[in-house]
Design an enzyme around this catalytic site. Sequence first.
Site, PDB file in Angstrom:
ATOM      1  CB  ILE A 112      -0.953  -0.002   1.218  1.00 44.86           C
ATOM      2  CG1 ILE A 112      -1.814  -1.275   1.219  1.00 44.86           C
ATOM      3  CG2 ILE A 112      -1.828   1.256   1.218  1.00 44.86           C
ATOM      4  CD1 ILE A 112      -2.715  -1.463   0.022  1.00 44.86           C
ATOM      5  CE  LYS A 113       3.253   4.178  -5.299  1.00 40.93           C
ATOM      6  NZ  LYS A 113       3.209   4.356  -6.791  1.00 40.93           N
ATOM      7  CG  PHE A 114       0.725   5.033   3.376  1.00 39.20           C
ATOM      8  CD1 PHE A 114      -0.556   5.327   3.829  1.00 39.20           C
ATOM      9  CD2 PHE A 114       1.206   3.739   3.537  1.00 39.20           C
ATOM     10  CE1 PHE A 114      -1.348   4.347   4.430  1.00 39.20           C
ATOM     11  CE2 PHE A 114       0.427   2.751   4.133  1.00 39.20           C
ATOM     12  CZ  PHE A 114      -0.854   3.057   4.581  1.00 39.20           C
TER      13      PHE A 114
END
Length: 287
Positions: A112-114
């Site tokens: 998951i990209k933040f």
Amino acid sequence: MRPDTLRSRIFLDGGDPHEAQQALAMLGFLDGQTTNPTLIAKNPQAKKLLEKGQKFTREEILNFYHFVVRELSALMPQGSISIEVYADLATTAKDMLLQAEKMNGWIHNAHIKFPTSAEGLKAAEQAAAGGMRINMTLCFTQEQAAAVYAASRGAKRGNVFVSPFVGRLDDRGEDGMQLIANIMKMYAQGDSHVEVLTASVRNLGHLLRGLQLGSDILTVPFTVLKEWADQGLPVPGRGYTYDAKGLAPIPYRDIPLTLNWDQYHLDHDLTVKGTERFSQDWNALIT
Ligand code: G3P
């Protein structure tokens, strides 16, 4: 076929499963894929809809994103598929985490990209502590990379990527590939739990230099992968000299990896601009 001397993992940077299929056929392997809102907006199905003057509802666009990553995951079940949370400059860590939990349930092999901002890191710290695989995007400095290291301390290697955007530094006259070398040198003092994912790759030189440096992962657009394939998938050794084309050097800085993540200087105008652009591209898809 994967070259014997290739140590890095190669991801496709894109938002189209059909293109991923072509890349797999062309290279004979692919270790994963990164997506982002801009790349989803460029997906041919999404573009077709927009060309007809139609848009997605908020629910439909998430269903579409889910559909795209499910296809990618089926093509690369052993690989990693990065899915990006929606974040504009006002999005809170709490909101990012809620999205992350949903997205992480979409497929078995998600990262998951933040954004590498204060809110993004706050969310990432909790996500990583809970065992979620994460990819910190829009990283432009060694300090931001140190903060990623600190926020994810204790995470298993393989669970955490940091994505420095080399092309966008080049765009403003700074040698983006030097940031990769600097982060790798800094991380060599640590426990190697964060993998360096060279992103915003624009040309074959970026790819070859990243391979020479031993970047853990490179995410590469299809056009650059094609150039690489056309040249027979070369993996440069010590003899290769990267042409930085007169870009300004980014000096290495001695930064300890021992602080808490919020003690590092996190601000960078390109992180802000990148967040704005991703959110605008996403919002342009929605009615
Ligand atoms: O991997 C990140 C990438 O998609 C951003 O690339 O070319 O928009 O800077 P670019």
